[in-house]
Design a protein around this motif. Structure first.
Motif, PDB file in Angstrom:
ATOM      1  N   GLN A  59      32.074  -2.591 -35.341  1.00 25.74           N
ATOM      2  CA  GLN A  59      31.169  -3.561 -36.355  1.00 25.74           C
ATOM      3  C   GLN A  59      30.067  -4.235 -35.326  1.00 25.74           C
ATOM      4  OE1 GLN A  59      33.575  -6.808 -37.828  1.00 25.74           O
ATOM      5  NE2 GLN A  59      31.924  -7.365 -39.319  1.00 25.74           N
ATOM      6  N   GLU A  60      30.020  -4.562 -34.258  1.00 26.94           N
ATOM      7  CA  GLU A  60      29.126  -4.833 -33.213  1.00 26.94           C
ATOM      8  C   GLU A  60      27.881  -3.847 -32.993  1.00 26.94           C
ATOM      9  OE1 GLU A  60      29.010  -7.952 -32.919  1.00 26.94           O
ATOM     10  OE2 GLU A  60      31.032  -8.217 -33.347  1.00 26.94           O
TER      11      GLU A  60
ATOM     12  N   VAL B  53      27.354  -1.564 -35.364  1.00 31.90           N
ATOM     13  CA  VAL B  53      26.530  -1.341 -36.511  1.00 31.90           C
ATOM     14  C   VAL B  53      25.596  -2.548 -36.889  1.00 31.90           C
ATOM     15  CG1 VAL B  53      26.954  -1.498 -39.062  1.00 31.90           C
ATOM     16  CG2 VAL B  53      28.491  -0.476 -37.922  1.00 31.90           C
ATOM     17  N   SER B  54      25.970  -3.698 -36.135  1.00 32.21           N
ATOM     18  CA  SER B  54      25.043  -5.101 -36.198  1.00 32.21           C
ATOM     19  C   SER B  54      23.814  -4.867 -35.210  1.00 32.21           C
ATOM     20  CB  SER B  54      25.834  -6.269 -35.763  1.00 32.21           C
ATOM     21  OG  SER B  54      26.937  -6.375 -36.606  1.00 32.21           O
TER      22      SER B  54
ATOM     23  N   MET C 266      37.590  -1.473 -33.969  1.00 32.19           N
ATOM     24  CA  MET C 266      36.892  -1.929 -35.355  1.00 32.19           C
ATOM     25  C   MET C 266      35.989  -3.053 -34.885  1.00 32.19           C
ATOM     26  SD  MET C 266      37.344  -0.418 -38.112  1.00 32.19           S
ATOM     27  CE  MET C 266      36.925  -1.705 -39.242  1.00 32.19           C
ATOM     28  N   ASP C 267      36.437  -4.099 -33.965  1.00 31.88           N
ATOM     29  CA  ASP C 267      35.451  -5.136 -33.697  1.00 31.88           C
ATOM     30  C   ASP C 267      34.160  -4.464 -32.908  1.00 31.88           C
ATOM     31  OD1 ASP C 267      37.383  -6.911 -34.577  1.00 31.88           O
ATOM     32  OD2 ASP C 267      38.132  -7.359 -32.511  1.00 31.88           O
TER      33      ASP C 267
ATOM     34  N   TRP D 265      32.833   0.111 -44.413  1.00 36.87           N
ATOM     35  CA  TRP D 265      33.863  -0.570 -43.664  1.00 36.87           C
ATOM     36  C   TRP D 265      33.576  -2.082 -43.377  1.00 36.87           C
ATOM     37  CZ3 TRP D 265      34.499   3.881 -39.792  1.00 36.87           C
ATOM     38  CH2 TRP D 265      35.587   5.081 -40.505  1.00 36.87           C
ATOM     39  N   PHE D 266      32.244  -2.297 -43.281  1.00 34.34           N
ATOM     40  CA  PHE D 266      31.599  -3.669 -43.054  1.00 34.34           C
ATOM     41  C   PHE D 266      30.992  -4.100 -44.190  1.00 34.34           C
ATOM     42  CE2 PHE D 266      32.311  -1.289 -39.046  1.00 34.34           C
ATOM     43  CZ  PHE D 266      33.393  -1.991 -38.684  1.00 34.34           C
ATOM     44  N   ASN D 267      30.707  -5.301 -44.444  1.00 31.03           N
ATOM     45  CA  ASN D 267      29.914  -5.783 -45.423  1.00 31.03           C
ATOM     46  C   ASN D 267      28.453  -6.144 -44.890  1.00 31.03           C
ATOM     47  OD1 ASN D 267      31.928  -5.908 -47.517  1.00 31.03           O
ATOM     48  ND2 ASN D 267      32.733  -7.759 -46.611  1.00 31.03           N
TER      49      ASN D 267
ATOM     50  N   ALA E 120      30.290   4.524 -40.870  1.00 36.59           N
ATOM     51  CA  ALA E 120      30.958   3.300 -41.023  1.00 36.59           C
ATOM     52  C   ALA E 120      30.208   2.795 -42.560  1.00 36.59           C
ATOM     53  CB  ALA E 120      30.603   2.222 -39.842  1.00 36.59           C
TER      54      ALA E 120
END
Length: 225
Positions: A173-174, A176-177, A169-170, A223-225, A218
């Motif tokens: 998220q990166e 996606v960033s 997940m970490d 899943w992420f804001n 995602a």
């Protein structure tokens, strides 16, 4: 007839040179370049203009410095339109699935004749098929028959933490960033190799073969804001 531009990646110079000669002899194939491993391939691709990229890459698996699986995994993010056809001496179950997970579009054994390799390249480009040597296709079918793992859909459970590990997940998220492998590794204090392994697992669990598809899932599921 316009020739199909390809590249060959194999650590054995004699093999890749011989294969290049055979493929270009009276065949609708143009070998743009050959490379001895994944690093060599990626470096040569960086130096080539976008309008002179191969459409298909014949990729060996076992190579020093950067093997074929890692090369395909990285290359599919950078060059999503290139098709990778694994051409290898190995037919082990794990190698087949790892190649598919990395983003390979076919899997042939090196003892296939040239006409078979050429026809597989054409099928891959024009028919959208997944070329496989008969023994590989047979093993794949056997594995699917005995596998209890679902292969058709992403689990409906919206709680992704029960699906992906916390580390996955970490990393997702990166991704996606917008961070790349090296940046993620530095931020999370792990090696780039470990990052690639986690990303391969993420792709496997999400049933995707590239970063763009993983990001879409995602975002769609928020899943992420």
């Amino acid at each position: 007839m316009k020739k199909i531009p390809i590249a060959i990646v194999d650590d054995k110079r004699l093999l890749r040179n011989t294969l290049a000669e055979q493929l270009q002899y009276n065949q609708p194939i143009e070998v743009l370049f050959t490379a001895e491993n994944g690093i060599d391939f990626l470096q040569q691709m960086e130096d080539r203009p976008k309008n002179n990229h191969p459409l298909v890459v014949l990729m060996d698996i076992e190579m020093p410095e950067m093997d074929g699986l890692e090369t395909v995994l990285i290359s599919k993010e950078i060059y999503p339109d290139i098709q990778f056809l694994m051409l290898t001496a190995f037919s082990e179950d794990e190698k087949i699935f790892d190649a598919v997970k990395a983003g390979a579009s076919g899997y042939l054994l090196k003892d296939e004749n040239i006409l078979k390799i050429v026809s597989s390249i054409k099928e891959l480009l024009y028919d959208g098929s997944v070329p496989m040597s008969p023994i590989v296709a047979k093993r794949t079918l056997e594995m699917l028959k005995i596998s209890n793992k679902p292969i058709s859909a992403i689990p409906k459970n919206e709680d992704v933490i029960d699906y992906l590990s916390s580390r996955e997940m970490d990393i997702l998220q990166e991704i996606v960033s917008g961070l790349n492998y090296k940046e993620i590794a530095e931020k999370l204090f792990i090696s780039p190799h470990t990052v690639r392994k986690h990303i391969a697992n993420i792709y496997d669990k999400l049933h995707v073969s590239n970063k763009t598809a993983a990001i879409k899932i995602a975002l769609k599921k928020k899943w992420f804001n």
